[in-house]
Every structure is written in structure tokens, then in C-alpha cells.
Design a protein around this motif. Structure first.
Motif, PDB file in Angstrom:
ATOM      1  N   VAL A   1      -5.037  21.832   9.612  1.00 17.73           N
ATOM      2  CA  VAL A   1      -5.495  22.148   8.257  1.00 17.73           C
ATOM      3  C   VAL A   1      -5.757  20.814   7.560  1.00 17.73           C
ATOM      4  N   PHE A   2      -6.989  20.639   7.064  1.00 19.93           N
ATOM      5  CA  PHE A   2      -7.391  19.354   6.497  1.00 19.93           C
ATOM      6  C   PHE A   2      -7.573  19.445   4.984  1.00 19.93           C
ATOM      7  N   GLN A   3      -7.512  18.296   4.332  1.00 23.22           N
ATOM      8  CA  GLN A   3      -7.722  18.224   2.889  1.00 23.22           C
ATOM      9  C   GLN A   3      -9.097  18.736   2.501  1.00 23.22           C
ATOM     10  N   SER A   4     -10.104  18.418   3.321  1.00 28.80           N
ATOM     11  CA  SER A   4     -11.495  18.749   2.973  1.00 28.80           C
ATOM     12  C   SER A   4     -11.966  20.077   3.572  1.00 28.80           C
ATOM     13  N   PHE A   5     -11.035  20.903   4.037  1.00 35.00           N
ATOM     14  CA  PHE A   5     -11.274  22.255   4.564  1.00 35.00           C
ATOM     15  C   PHE A   5     -12.012  22.227   5.912  1.00 35.00           C
ATOM     16  N   GLN A   6     -13.128  21.483   6.000  1.00 33.85           N
ATOM     17  CA  GLN A   6     -13.927  21.347   7.224  1.00 33.85           C
ATOM     18  C   GLN A   6     -14.389  22.695   7.778  1.00 33.85           C
ATOM     19  N   LEU A   7     -14.847  23.550   6.882  1.00 32.31           N
ATOM     20  CA  LEU A   7     -15.470  24.804   7.285  1.00 32.31           C
ATOM     21  C   LEU A   7     -16.966  24.577   7.492  1.00 32.31           C
ATOM     22  N   ILE A   8     -17.579  25.415   8.307  1.00 31.11           N
ATOM     23  CA  ILE A   8     -19.023  25.310   8.573  1.00 31.11           C
ATOM     24  C   ILE A   8     -19.744  26.244   7.619  1.00 31.11           C
ATOM     25  N   ASN A   9     -20.496  25.664   6.691  1.00 28.89           N
ATOM     26  CA  ASN A   9     -21.100  26.450   5.614  1.00 28.89           C
ATOM     27  C   ASN A   9     -22.182  27.409   6.087  1.00 28.89           C
ATOM     28  N   GLU A  10     -22.771  27.136   7.267  1.00 29.74           N
ATOM     29  CA  GLU A  10     -23.818  28.013   7.792  1.00 29.74           C
ATOM     30  C   GLU A  10     -23.251  29.288   8.415  1.00 29.74           C
TER      31      GLU A  10
END
Length: 219
Positions: free
Chosen positions: A87-96
Motif C-alpha cells: 500500500v503506497f502513499q500515492s495509491f498507484q492505481l491505474i486510472n484507465e
């Protein structure tokens, strides 16, 4: 679960920096650990080594009695996909991708059948309280909701340990508290959690605090 003996790590990008110095650490299954310290203290380097995302120069790292140094590249990738959740501070989800697709991705890599993946996604979204957001895109969600999706994704392959790098760092106080309460709830159900933070106000959620300074764990 985790045993580290005399771990050392040096970066050399033109300037030699010793990030970890003779680090010794034991973490038991089911613990909630906070690793705290100022920027540059070595806490994120230690977390990356625990997650097999970075190597080390000398010392020993045992995970469930397995020497991590002995893993091949393929075995290291399997370790990252099965043993640990990030789990990262910047979420690192793929917006597409949709929320459900983001959570499902690591299960696909792990070879989980599609029907099992779909059921697992629904179960995980229920755990993090976002059942109705499965078909949304990450950018349609608040920061707190995105971090909940990131936690669900980290849990997808039933990891032995959750590694969290400043998971509340990009959130306001209210959402930060909600994320910490969710992590504490998961810990209460048996998840081992190791979390890096610079925020000492979060210490109430942890079983144990590990303080770092200049690459060392200090008493």
C-alpha cells in the motif's frame, strides 16, 4: 515471521550513501508495526527490502524461515505477488481501469480463475466498504476511497504481510483516521502489518514502534 540480522545497504549514485547500518529486527505473525523516523532515516529502504523490491549488500533476511537472498528472479516475483501486499502513499492505481479491474489484476497474474477473481473482488470491496464503486474509475473517487481500493488490491492474493509506505500521507486527517481504523480492523482479523510513517500521532494503532535514525534502529 520475519527475522533480519546485521542488514546493510549502500546506494552509490555518484555519492555513496549508507541507507541501512547493521539492522537487526524480528517481527512476529499478527503484529502491527510502525517504522518511524525522519526523511532519509532508512525506513522506506527497509520496507522495500522486506517486500523484495530492493536488494541488500550484506546480512540476512529470513521470511518464514526462508532466506530471501537465495530466491531467483522468478521466485522473487512470486514472493512479491503472493507473500506481501503493498500500500503506497500515492495509491498507484491505474486510472484507465475500473476499481474492480485494479483489484483483480494481481490475481490474474497469479493465475486465479476468472470466476474466483470476480467473487474475491466483491468480497474485498465489501471489506473496505466500497461495494458500489466496483465499476468506477479511480479518478471518480476521493483520495480516501482510492486508498481503500489500494488496500483491497493489496489483499487480493491473501498475503502473509501488508507493507504500507506512508498510506495516510496524501490524505486529510479525517480520511487518514479512517484508513488507520481499517488497517487496525484487518490486523484484528490476523493480518500482519508493517507501516512506515513520519507521523507519531499514529502510534496508538500499533503494537510496537520501531524508530530509525541514520540507517539504524535506535532504542
Amino acid at each position: 515471521m520475519i527475522k533480519i540480522n546485521h542488514l546493510n545497504k549502500t546506494y552509490n549514485n555518484g555519492i555513496k550513501v549508507q541507507a541501512l547500518r547493521e539492522v537487526n529486527l524480528v517481527i512476529e505473525q499478527g503484529e502491527f508495526i510502525l517504522i518511524v523516523g525522519k526523511s532519509g532515516s532508512g525506513k522506506s529502504t527497509l520496507l522495500n527490502i522486506l517486500g523484495c523490491m530492493d536488494g541488500y549488500d550484506s546480512g540476512e533476511y529470513l521470511f518464514l524461515d526462508q532466506n530471501v537472498k537465495s530466491l531467483s528472479s522468478r521466485e522473487s516475483a512470486q514472493f512479491r505477488n503472493h507473500k506481501v501486499g503493498f500500500v503506497f502513499q500515492s495509491f498507484q492505481l491505474i486510472n484507465e481501469l475500473t476499481v474492480g479491474e485494479n483489484i483483480e489484476m494481481s490475481m490474474g497474474i497469479a493465475g486465479v480463475p476468472k470466476n474466483e477473481r470476480k467473487k474475491r473482488v466483491k468480497d474485498l470491496l465489501e471489506i473496505v466498504g466500497l461495494e458500489e464503486k466496483e465499476n468506477c474509475r479511480p479518478l471518480q473517487l476521493s483520495g480516501g476511497q482510492q486508498q481503500r481500493v489500494a488496500i483491497a488490491r493489496a489483499l487480493a492474493n491473501n498475503p502473509d504481510v501488508l507493507l504500507c509506505d506512508e498510506p495516510t500521507g496524501n490524505l486529510d486527517e479525517e480520511n487518514g483516521i479512517k484508513i488507520m481504523e481499517l488497517l487496525k480492523e484487518l490486523n484484528g482479523k490476523g493480518s500482519t502489518i508493517i507501516m512506515v510513517t513520519h507521523d507519531l500521532t499514529l502510534k496508538q494503532y500499533a503494537d510496537r514502534i520501531i524508530q530509525m535514525k541514520d540507517g539504524r534502529i535506535i532504542p
